[in-house]
Write a protein that holds these residues in place. Structure first.
Motif, short mmCIF file in Angstrom:
data_model
loop_
_atom_site.label_atom_id
_atom_site.label_comp_id
_atom_site.label_asym_id
_atom_site.label_seq_id
_atom_site.Cartn_x
_atom_site.Cartn_y
_atom_site.Cartn_z
N ALA A 263 -9.44 -2.36 4.46
CA ALA A 263 -10.55 -2.25 3.51
C ALA A 263 -10.82 -0.78 3.22
O ALA A 263 -10.83 0.06 4.11
CB ALA A 263 -11.79 -2.91 4.08
N GLY A 264 -10.97 -0.45 1.96
CA GLY A 264 -11.19 0.94 1.57
C GLY A 264 -9.92 1.65 1.13
O GLY A 264 -9.99 2.73 0.54
N HIS A 265 -8.77 1.05 1.41
CA HIS A 265 -7.49 1.60 0.94
C HIS A 265 -7.05 0.83 -0.29
O HIS A 265 -7.19 -0.39 -0.36
CB HIS A 265 -6.42 1.49 2.03
CG HIS A 265 -6.72 2.30 3.25
ND1 HIS A 265 -6.57 3.67 3.30
CD2 HIS A 265 -7.17 1.92 4.47
CE1 HIS A 265 -6.89 4.11 4.50
NE2 HIS A 265 -7.28 3.07 5.24
N GLU A 266 -6.50 1.53 -1.25
CA GLU A 266 -6.07 0.90 -2.50
C GLU A 266 -4.58 0.61 -2.46
O GLU A 266 -3.77 1.51 -2.21
CB GLU A 266 -6.37 1.82 -3.69
CG GLU A 266 -7.85 1.93 -4.02
CD GLU A 266 -8.44 0.61 -4.48
OE1 GLU A 266 -7.73 -0.16 -5.18
OE2 GLU A 266 -9.60 0.34 -4.15
N TYR B 127 0.81 -1.22 0.00
CA TYR B 127 0.00 0.00 0.00
C TYR B 127 0.84 1.27 0.00
O TYR B 127 0.34 2.33 -0.38
CB TYR B 127 -0.91 0.02 1.24
CG TYR B 127 -1.97 -1.05 1.23
CD1 TYR B 127 -3.25 -0.78 0.77
CD2 TYR B 127 -1.68 -2.34 1.69
CE1 TYR B 127 -4.23 -1.76 0.77
CE2 TYR B 127 -2.66 -3.32 1.70
CZ TYR B 127 -3.93 -3.03 1.23
OH TYR B 127 -4.89 -4.00 1.22
N THR C 246 -6.54 -7.61 5.78
CA THR C 246 -7.42 -7.24 4.67
C THR C 246 -8.62 -6.46 5.18
O THR C 246 -9.03 -5.45 4.59
CB THR C 246 -7.88 -8.49 3.91
OG1 THR C 246 -6.72 -9.17 3.38
CG2 THR C 246 -8.81 -8.13 2.77
N GLU C 247 -9.16 -6.88 6.32
CA GLU C 247 -10.31 -6.17 6.90
C GLU C 247 -9.90 -4.78 7.39
O GLU C 247 -10.61 -3.79 7.15
CB GLU C 247 -10.88 -6.98 8.05
CG GLU C 247 -12.10 -6.32 8.70
CD GLU C 247 -12.69 -7.16 9.82
OE1 GLU C 247 -13.61 -6.66 10.50
OE2 GLU C 247 -12.25 -8.31 10.01
#
Length: 271
Positions: free
Chosen positions: A120-123, A93, A116-117
């Protein structure tokens, strides 16, 4: 063994807390904007206890290795990357990867799912392929099934793991990596020195690690041999060298110090 795996996995949130603390410094060696979220309250408590027990200097090896491997991964420039025992590592990331890079993150299923949870929302800045499997299982087959191409040169990162394995497991892991590596592949790993495991100054930290179920089992003062015996060329850096250069090390310890000084090593090996 199950307790040991859980304890080793929990060190991932401690590492994240250390990275978050470093990122907050005015003279930070790196910036990890995801580390605090990944550490959570549990990681922050672990870091507070570690500093109270062993001092802030006990965290510097993790700070130095983070910066060292950040630079090495980007310098290598390969676009197929595998991070073994990735834990709460956020490099997928935060690093400016070359175009079309795929980063495979291999760790226990619960660790992969938790990260992963949390993110979440980050690319990610690459194609991130999380792979939940224990390294004691057939992870090479799982990696291939996830799209890994053994004919493509790969950069492997084994960071902060080897001390938790016994020697047989270390050598089996390296043999698996070797079997999956095309010519031109690069293997990056860190290892503690055997003298470090035996140093009286390290006794409190090592006792604490053992009590929480994650004893340090492996160390060597011939770190390049792990890769060289498989036909790779290896360049070894004493952790004290970049540590002193970046002002994150013990002032009395240098790479030129005597043979009895506790040591850690970074190894960059090429096939």
């Amino acid at each position: 063994m199950h307790r040991t795996r859980e304890a080793v996995a929990s060190t991932g949130i401690l590492v994240a807390a250390i990275r978050a603390k470093e990122s907050a410094r005015d003279d930070a060696l790196f910036t990890d904007p995801f580390a605090d979220k990944l550490a959570g309250e549990g990681g922050r408590r672990m870091l507070e206890a570690a500093i109270a027990n062993s001092g802030e200097q006990s965290t510097w090896q993790i700070v130095v290795r983070t910066r060292f491997w950040d630079e090495a991964l980007l310098r290598v420039g390969l676009t197929q990357v595998v991070i073994l025992a990735a834990g709460m590592d956020a490099r997928a990331y935060r690093l400016p990867w070359p175009d079309h890079t795929t980063v495979y993150e291999v760790d226990q299923p619960a660790v992969v799912a938790a990260k992963t949870e949390l993110l979440a929302g980050h690319e990610p800045r690459c194609l991130r392929v999380p792979l939940g499997i224990d390294l004691a299982e057939d992870w090479p087959a799982a990696l291939a099934a996830a799209g890994f191409d053994a004919a493509t040169p790969t950069v492997w990162l084994i960071e902060g793991l080897l001390q938790y394995l016994d020697e047989a497991a270390v050598r089996a892991l390296f043999a698996s990596v070797d079997a999956l590596s095309a010519s031109g592949s690069v293997l990056l790993y860190d290892v503690v020195g055997k003298t470090l495991l035996e140093a009286p100054s390290m006794a409190p930290l090592l006792q604490s690690m053992a009590q929480q179920g994650s004893p340090w089992l492996f160390g060597t003062d011939e770190p390049g041999e792990l890769a060289e015996r498989l036909g790779w060329s290896a360049a070894v850096t004493d952790v004290a060298e970049p540590g002193n250069r970046w002002n994150r090390w013990f002032p009395s310890v240098t790479a030129a110090a005597g043979p009895d000084v506790p040591r850690g090593y970074f190894v960059e090996a090429q096939r």
